[in-house]
Design a protein around this motif. Sequence first.
Motif, PDB file in Angstrom:
ATOM      1  N   GLY A 190       0.805  -1.207   0.000  1.00  0.00           N
ATOM      2  CA  GLY A 190       0.000   0.000   0.000  1.00  0.00           C
ATOM      3  C   GLY A 190       0.841   1.260   0.000  1.00  0.00           C
ATOM      4  O   GLY A 190       2.031   1.259   0.327  1.00  0.00           O
ATOM      5  N   PHE A 191       0.196   2.374  -0.367  1.00  0.00           N
ATOM      6  CA  PHE A 191       0.886   3.661  -0.424  1.00  0.00           C
ATOM      7  C   PHE A 191       1.495   4.033   0.924  1.00  0.00           C
ATOM      8  O   PHE A 191       2.637   4.501   1.014  1.00  0.00           O
ATOM      9  N   ASP A 192       0.714   3.874   1.988  1.00  0.00           N
ATOM     10  CA  ASP A 192       1.177   4.323   3.306  1.00  0.00           C
ATOM     11  C   ASP A 192       2.428   3.562   3.734  1.00  0.00           C
ATOM     12  O   ASP A 192       3.377   4.152   4.278  1.00  0.00           O
ATOM     13  N   THR A 193       2.398   2.238   3.500  1.00  0.00           N
ATOM     14  CA  THR A 193       3.582   1.442   3.858  1.00  0.00           C
ATOM     15  C   THR A 193       4.784   1.875   3.030  1.00  0.00           C
ATOM     16  O   THR A 193       5.922   1.941   3.526  1.00  0.00           O
ATOM     17  N   TRP A 194       4.528   2.174   1.751  1.00  0.00           N
ATOM     18  CA  TRP A 194       5.619   2.627   0.867  1.00  0.00           C
ATOM     19  C   TRP A 194       6.190   3.969   1.356  1.00  0.00           C
ATOM     20  O   TRP A 194       7.398   4.173   1.425  1.00  0.00           O
ATOM     21  N   LEU A 195       5.278   4.890   1.709  1.00  0.00           N
ATOM     22  CA  LEU A 195       5.717   6.219   2.126  1.00  0.00           C
ATOM     23  C   LEU A 195       6.473   6.190   3.447  1.00  0.00           C
ATOM     24  O   LEU A 195       7.289   7.079   3.717  1.00  0.00           O
ATOM     25  N   GLU A 196       6.197   5.184   4.275  1.00  0.00           N
ATOM     26  CA  GLU A 196       6.918   5.104   5.549  1.00  0.00           C
ATOM     27  C   GLU A 196       8.412   4.892   5.354  1.00  0.00           C
ATOM     28  O   GLU A 196       9.220   5.246   6.216  1.00  0.00           O
TER      29      GLU A 196
END
Length: 737
Positions: A190-196
């Motif tokens: 997911g985007f959020d995991t990637w952005l972390e």
Amino acid sequence: MPSSGWLLALLAMLAGMALGSAVTTLQRRHRERQRRLQACAEMAAPCLLLHADGRILQANTAARRLLGAPLAHLDDLHLPAAARSWLDEHGGGGETRRCELNRPAAAPLSLRLEKRLADLDGQDAGLTWLLLHDISQEEDDARGQQLWREALQDSRLALFEYRLAPRRVYGRVLAADNVLGLPPGWVDIGFDTWLERVHPDDRDALRTMLEHPEQLATGSAYLEFRFRHGHGHWEWLEQRAQLCHEDGRVSAIVGLCQSISSRKHAEIELLRREQVFRTLVENADDVIARYDLNLCCQFINRSITRYLPLPRHEHLGKTLRQQGWPQGALDTLEPAFQAVLARHEARHLEVELDVFGKAATFSIHLIPELGAHGELVSILAIGREITELRLGSRLLADENAVMEMIANNQPLNDILTRLCRLVEAQRPQAVCSIMLLNEQKTELNLAAGPSLPASFSGFLHGLTIGPETGSCGSAVFSGERVVVSDIAHDPRWENYRYLALPHGLRSCWSTPIYSSSREMLGAFAIYYPTPRNPGKTELRLADRCTHLASIALERDRHEKQLYFLATRDGLTGLLNRRSFMEVGEAEVLRSKRYGHDLSIMMMDLDHFKNINDQHGHATGDQVLQHFATLCGNTFRHADIVGRLGGEEFGVLLPFTTLAEAGILAERLRTEVDGSVVMACGVAVHYTVSIGISSVFPDDKDIDGPLCRADTLLYQAKTLGRNRIRYDGDPPSLPLAG
């Protein structure tokens, strides 16, 4: 007969009709075949019509275009043997085979052959249709895909797809592992995991692109960000993103990522070095400036404020004249800048400046700065103050000149004066003097002070030595350097400040002058017109000058000692025979030139051999020294006395008549006759005999009068000694004895 004829005619007619029908059928079939062959020729797909023996009967336009064969040269086309064998083995249709076909005057062609039986109303069962499928482009595409996969595998590239609706990131396992060191599970997250895993400072830019792709007006975007590598370090990525549309809306963003960590680290290092360089430039002692082709200042560091009154920021955009460079400097700088503009070559020059009332020397380098195509874009100017360097060079040259003066036995006064000038050249406001001790070591006398006011110099003779006798007297008394920063308030100048202050002397530093054996010789003084303390450079300068003064004084003393030993008798201190004769020759010539009187005495101690024999040579030496002392007390300063050998002495009496010489001789004879020498506890009495002559007009040298005086001397000894003989008896002088 008739009936048979009719029958034959009927049969012939039927046969003709059958033959005509057969011909018509053949013609019709031929036309149909031609029509079908023409249809084959017009087919869009490339195809060949083959005979049973493999010969090419027909090729349509598409086949001819693919094979590159002219219509009249079908015989030049030959199917490979493997293809012909394959055709023979497979009687049915629908089979395919790949082959390489050589084309005349063209590159080989990769084909997939498709065999189909021809059906021309059962009449051409031996014919075969051969459909040609060009697979060269397919192979090229497959080869390109393989090369691309290999390139991705060996490169630092990764392709990721950001799908907006499900908010998921998709990527290839190989790419993610190569570039980011991520495990297989990270190829669909997911985007959020990637952005972390994106660096906090770079996260907002990537989030904005993902959440608001419509802001990408051009449909593409370039972004640099840091991503947490699987090994824990930050990996710099360069991402080139492209929007993907579906049903008129943005459905995904495809991002091609490349690792640029090496480049970023190089850029960071370059920025760090640039910052270090800027710090060095800003804090450099040198003046560093850049000028455009109109000679307007584009940059200048803060060092300029030490030399020009204009604030630093006001130099920008101004020409050399507007910056406030003195006219003397402009006369040198402007032609040098113009030469750089004309020749594109570096120039070096030296400029003299008056910096806030102080003379300064600058070494300036003008360096042309060229653009990418070799064109001149600006001029870099680097100026370094070399005042101390030039003063050091001048000091060294002056010191060498002083040493040369010492080596050439120049007069001591000239050497000491040059030393004072040396310091005054290094420090323009300074006034120097050198004071020397007298032989009794009780007083100081001015030996050199070329820049001292004459009225002040007169007070510097016979200066006493003590703790409160100015700077020089105190320095000699204490044996250490004395620094008086303000003569008006220092107690050591209490009795002398009324002499110094009216002449504009407010501070004085005195350094004692020692010999190599630590004997006090005098003091070196530096005066200033303002109250001040010396700097380290000035103290070193004073030490060097006192050292040179010491060398000069010792050399002068040694020269005097050598001259004394060369011209004086070692026992009595009187002139030796050689020096006496040289001086006598000069005195005779002078008396004849100017016509004044010159008298000459010859003296000999009576019975001196008996004194040596009876009392020893030590007693005899004391008698000789005693006689030399009486001569010094009797004769005048201008008279010249010499020991000519043993107990024989001579005297030159310039401007003295025979009668006046007789008076002096009688005074000496009386002193000798009335004295007693105490030597080794023994009282010794001795007398002297004297002969006196004058220089006659016909005497050409000293030999004549000296021989006459010597003859008169021996006459006196013959007549009984302790008496005087003359060239004729002076009527006013009674003869002795």
